[in-house]
Design a protein around this motif. Structure first.
Motif, mmCIF file in Angstrom:
data_model
loop_
_atom_site.group_PDB
_atom_site.id
_atom_site.type_symbol
_atom_site.label_atom_id
_atom_site.label_comp_id
_atom_site.label_asym_id
_atom_site.label_seq_id
_atom_site.Cartn_x
_atom_site.Cartn_y
_atom_site.Cartn_z
ATOM 1 N N HIS A 1 0.809 -1.209 0.000
ATOM 2 C CA HIS A 1 0.000 0.000 0.000
ATOM 3 C C HIS A 1 0.848 1.268 0.000
ATOM 4 C CE1 HIS A 1 0.936 -0.675 4.225
ATOM 5 N NE2 HIS A 1 0.694 0.604 4.450
ATOM 6 N N PHE A 2 2.175 1.146 0.188
ATOM 7 C CA PHE A 2 3.037 2.314 0.099
ATOM 8 C C PHE A 2 3.363 2.587 -1.361
ATOM 9 C CE2 PHE A 2 4.009 1.052 4.492
ATOM 10 C CZ PHE A 2 3.762 2.255 5.113
ATOM 11 N N GLU A 3 3.219 3.836 -1.738
ATOM 12 C CA GLU A 3 3.364 4.200 -3.135
ATOM 13 C C GLU A 3 4.822 4.156 -3.577
ATOM 14 O OE1 GLU A 3 2.980 8.241 -5.803
ATOM 15 O OE2 GLU A 3 1.827 8.034 -3.962
ATOM 16 N N GLY A 4 5.110 3.290 -4.544
ATOM 17 C CA GLY A 4 6.398 3.320 -5.227
ATOM 18 C C GLY A 4 7.586 2.900 -4.387
ATOM 19 N N ILE A 5 7.403 2.074 -3.378
ATOM 20 C CA ILE A 5 8.546 1.652 -2.560
ATOM 21 C C ILE A 5 9.403 0.673 -3.352
ATOM 22 C CG2 ILE A 5 9.207 0.211 -0.604
ATOM 23 C CD1 ILE A 5 7.191 1.503 1.045
ATOM 24 N N ARG A 6 10.706 0.904 -3.336
ATOM 25 C CA ARG A 6 11.649 -0.037 -3.921
ATOM 26 C C ARG A 6 12.445 -0.665 -2.782
ATOM 27 N NH1 ARG A 6 15.407 2.757 -7.870
ATOM 28 N NH2 ARG A 6 15.189 4.539 -6.492
ATOM 29 N N ILE B 1 2.593 20.287 9.581
ATOM 30 C CA ILE B 1 3.245 19.107 9.018
ATOM 31 C C ILE B 1 2.504 17.830 9.417
ATOM 32 C CG2 ILE B 1 5.511 20.193 8.887
ATOM 33 C CD1 ILE B 1 6.335 18.809 11.405
ATOM 34 N N LEU B 2 1.915 17.818 10.602
ATOM 35 C CA LEU B 2 1.125 16.649 10.999
ATOM 36 C C LEU B 2 -0.133 16.525 10.141
ATOM 37 C CD1 LEU B 2 1.409 16.791 14.905
ATOM 38 C CD2 LEU B 2 2.439 15.111 13.365
ATOM 39 N N LEU B 3 -0.741 17.663 9.790
ATOM 40 C CA LEU B 3 -1.933 17.651 8.943
ATOM 41 C C LEU B 3 -1.605 17.083 7.563
ATOM 42 C CD1 LEU B 3 -4.843 18.399 8.194
ATOM 43 C CD2 LEU B 3 -4.004 20.701 7.625
ATOM 44 N N PHE B 4 -0.551 17.579 6.945
ATOM 45 C CA PHE B 4 -0.197 17.080 5.618
ATOM 46 C C PHE B 4 0.253 15.622 5.675
ATOM 47 C CE2 PHE B 4 0.227 21.653 4.440
ATOM 48 C CZ PHE B 4 -0.641 21.622 3.355
ATOM 49 N N LEU C 1 -4.795 9.577 1.840
ATOM 50 C CA LEU C 1 -4.989 9.478 0.396
ATOM 51 C C LEU C 1 -4.009 8.518 -0.272
ATOM 52 C CD1 LEU C 1 -5.530 13.255 -0.521
ATOM 53 C CD2 LEU C 1 -7.271 11.511 -0.018
ATOM 54 N N ASN C 2 -2.920 8.206 0.424
ATOM 55 C CA ASN C 2 -1.854 7.385 -0.151
ATOM 56 C C ASN C 2 -1.311 8.007 -1.435
ATOM 57 O OD1 ASN C 2 -0.122 5.169 -0.075
ATOM 58 N ND2 ASN C 2 -1.427 3.961 -1.423
ATOM 59 N N LYS C 3 -1.212 9.332 -1.452
ATOM 60 C CA LYS C 3 -0.702 10.061 -2.611
ATOM 61 C C LYS C 3 0.420 10.988 -2.140
ATOM 62 C CE LYS C 3 -3.637 8.429 -5.641
ATOM 63 N NZ LYS C 3 -3.182 7.562 -6.763
ATOM 64 N N ARG C 4 1.648 10.476 -2.144
ATOM 65 C CA ARG C 4 2.772 11.271 -1.626
ATOM 66 C C ARG C 4 3.045 12.480 -2.515
ATOM 67 N NH1 ARG C 4 1.527 8.301 2.525
ATOM 68 N NH2 ARG C 4 1.780 6.081 2.071
ATOM 69 N N TRP D 1 9.549 10.143 1.677
ATOM 70 C CA TRP D 1 9.201 9.587 0.369
ATOM 71 C C TRP D 1 10.452 9.254 -0.438
ATOM 72 C CZ3 TRP D 1 7.089 12.928 -4.183
ATOM 73 C CH2 TRP D 1 6.620 12.104 -5.210
ATOM 74 N N ILE D 2 11.403 10.163 -0.458
ATOM 75 C CA ILE D 2 12.617 9.900 -1.238
ATOM 76 C C ILE D 2 13.464 8.818 -0.584
ATOM 77 C CG2 ILE D 2 14.078 11.676 -0.156
ATOM 78 C CD1 ILE D 2 15.225 12.241 -2.919
ATOM 79 N N GLN D 3 13.433 8.727 0.750
ATOM 80 C CA GLN D 3 14.252 7.716 1.428
ATOM 81 C C GLN D 3 13.754 6.298 1.173
ATOM 82 O OE1 GLN D 3 15.813 8.485 5.464
ATOM 83 N NE2 GLN D 3 14.725 10.424 5.357
ATOM 84 N N ILE D 4 12.436 6.114 1.218
ATOM 85 C CA ILE D 4 11.910 4.757 1.055
ATOM 86 C C ILE D 4 11.987 4.292 -0.389
ATOM 87 C CG2 ILE D 4 10.360 4.956 3.038
ATOM 88 C CD1 ILE D 4 8.070 5.452 1.152
ATOM 89 N N ASN D 5 12.323 5.188 -1.296
ATOM 90 C CA ASN D 5 12.495 4.814 -2.693
ATOM 91 C C ASN D 5 13.960 4.682 -3.084
ATOM 92 O OD1 ASN D 5 9.834 4.679 -4.310
ATOM 93 N ND2 ASN D 5 9.559 6.420 -2.951
ATOM 94 N N CYS D 6 14.843 4.634 -2.097
ATOM 95 C CA CYS D 6 16.264 4.434 -2.363
ATOM 96 C C CYS D 6 16.602 2.948 -2.216
ATOM 97 C CB CYS D 6 17.113 5.262 -1.399
ATOM 98 S SG CYS D 6 17.012 7.040 -1.692
ATOM 99 N N GLN D 7 17.539 2.475 -3.039
ATOM 100 C CA GLN D 7 17.870 1.060 -3.064
ATOM 101 C C GLN D 7 19.053 0.697 -2.166
ATOM 102 O OE1 GLN D 7 18.066 0.720 -7.513
ATOM 103 N NE2 GLN D 7 16.677 -0.999 -7.140
ATOM 104 N N SER D 8 19.723 1.672 -1.604
ATOM 105 C CA SER D 8 20.862 1.379 -0.743
ATOM 106 C C SER D 8 21.010 2.479 0.287
ATOM 107 C CB SER D 8 22.145 1.260 -1.572
ATOM 108 O OG SER D 8 22.528 2.532 -2.072
#
Length: 226
Positions: free
Chosen positions: A66-71, A146-149, A156-159, A210-217
């Motif tokens: 359910h996480f968008e675009g996780i690698r 920041i908590l609201l966003f 919405l699961n829309k990062r 968002w950018i961290q969870i889409n990193c491969q290393s």
């Protein structure tokens, strides 16, 4: 980080009241107390924060679809250095350029605004200690923003959409500030500046995660965050 940004002006306002004590000016007390605190914390972290562990393996029982675009993390952690190839591959990955550009655009305005907010408030006619105290309001309001966003992002699961909306809201605040700055009194100006500071980084925690969870290393993650 943003909690510290909120507390710092309040601490500065209190320390400025020590002006003349022990032959030191108020600004010297700020440098002394906050500097010593930073040194103590850095020593504490150096002694007790572990270097690194093996990359944890995510349990098969955890459903991450359910996480968008996780690698998934594929590469082991480098020992003691970041290879130049990792640096080159990360910086030339065009999928990360929107992340870098968005951060640069926001911080190009937010960072100087935050840094010089007490000076700006002093130019509006407020006393030094009050100017520092008023500077904390925008940073305190940042926390619920920041908590609201973050809540909207999870709901919405829309990062990407949430990040763009948060940045657009900040842009609107800047435009209103620019057009209304010379049409209101000092309290109106204080309110405008406070609103801008409150809305500036609503996107940042989501964007950063968002950018961290889409990193491969780990190397790619460290370079991207930097």
């Amino acid at each position: 980080m943003f909690g510290g940004t909120a507390i710092s002006p309040l601490l500065g306002a209190a320390l400025l009241k020590l002006d003349g004590k022990c032959g030191l000016f108020g600004w010297q007390w700020i440098f002394l107390v906050e500097g010593l605190f930073s040194i103590v914390v850095s020593i504490f972290l150096f002694c007790f924060l572990p270097e690194h562990k093996d990359v944890p393996v995510m349990s098969n029982q955890v459903n991450i679809s359910h996480f968008e675009g996780i690698r998934p993390m594929k590469e082991p952690l480098a020992q003691g250095h970041l290879p130049l190839r990792s640096l080159w591959n990360t910086l030339t990955d065009i999928r990360k350029w929107p992340h870098f550009i968005a951060t640069g655009c926001v911080f190009a305005t937010w960072s100087p605004l935050t840094t010089y907010t007490p000076s700006i408030f002093m130019e509006l006619g407020f006393a030094r200690s009050k100017a520092n105290a008023f500077s904390a309001i925008g940073s305190l309001l940042t926390l619920p923003v920041i908590l609201l966003f973050a809540w909207i992002s999870d709901k919405l699961n829309k990062r990407g959409l949430t990040v763009m909306v948060a940045i657009f809201v900040y842009l609107i605040a800047l435009v209103i500030l620019r057009t209304m700055m010379h049409r209101v009194d000092k309290w109106g100006k204080l309110g405008l500046w406070t609103t801008v500071n409150a809305l500036a980084v609503g996107y940042h925690p989501i964007h950063n995660s968002w950018i961290q969870i889409n990193c491969q290393s780990p190397e790619e993650r460290n370079i991207s965050v930097a």
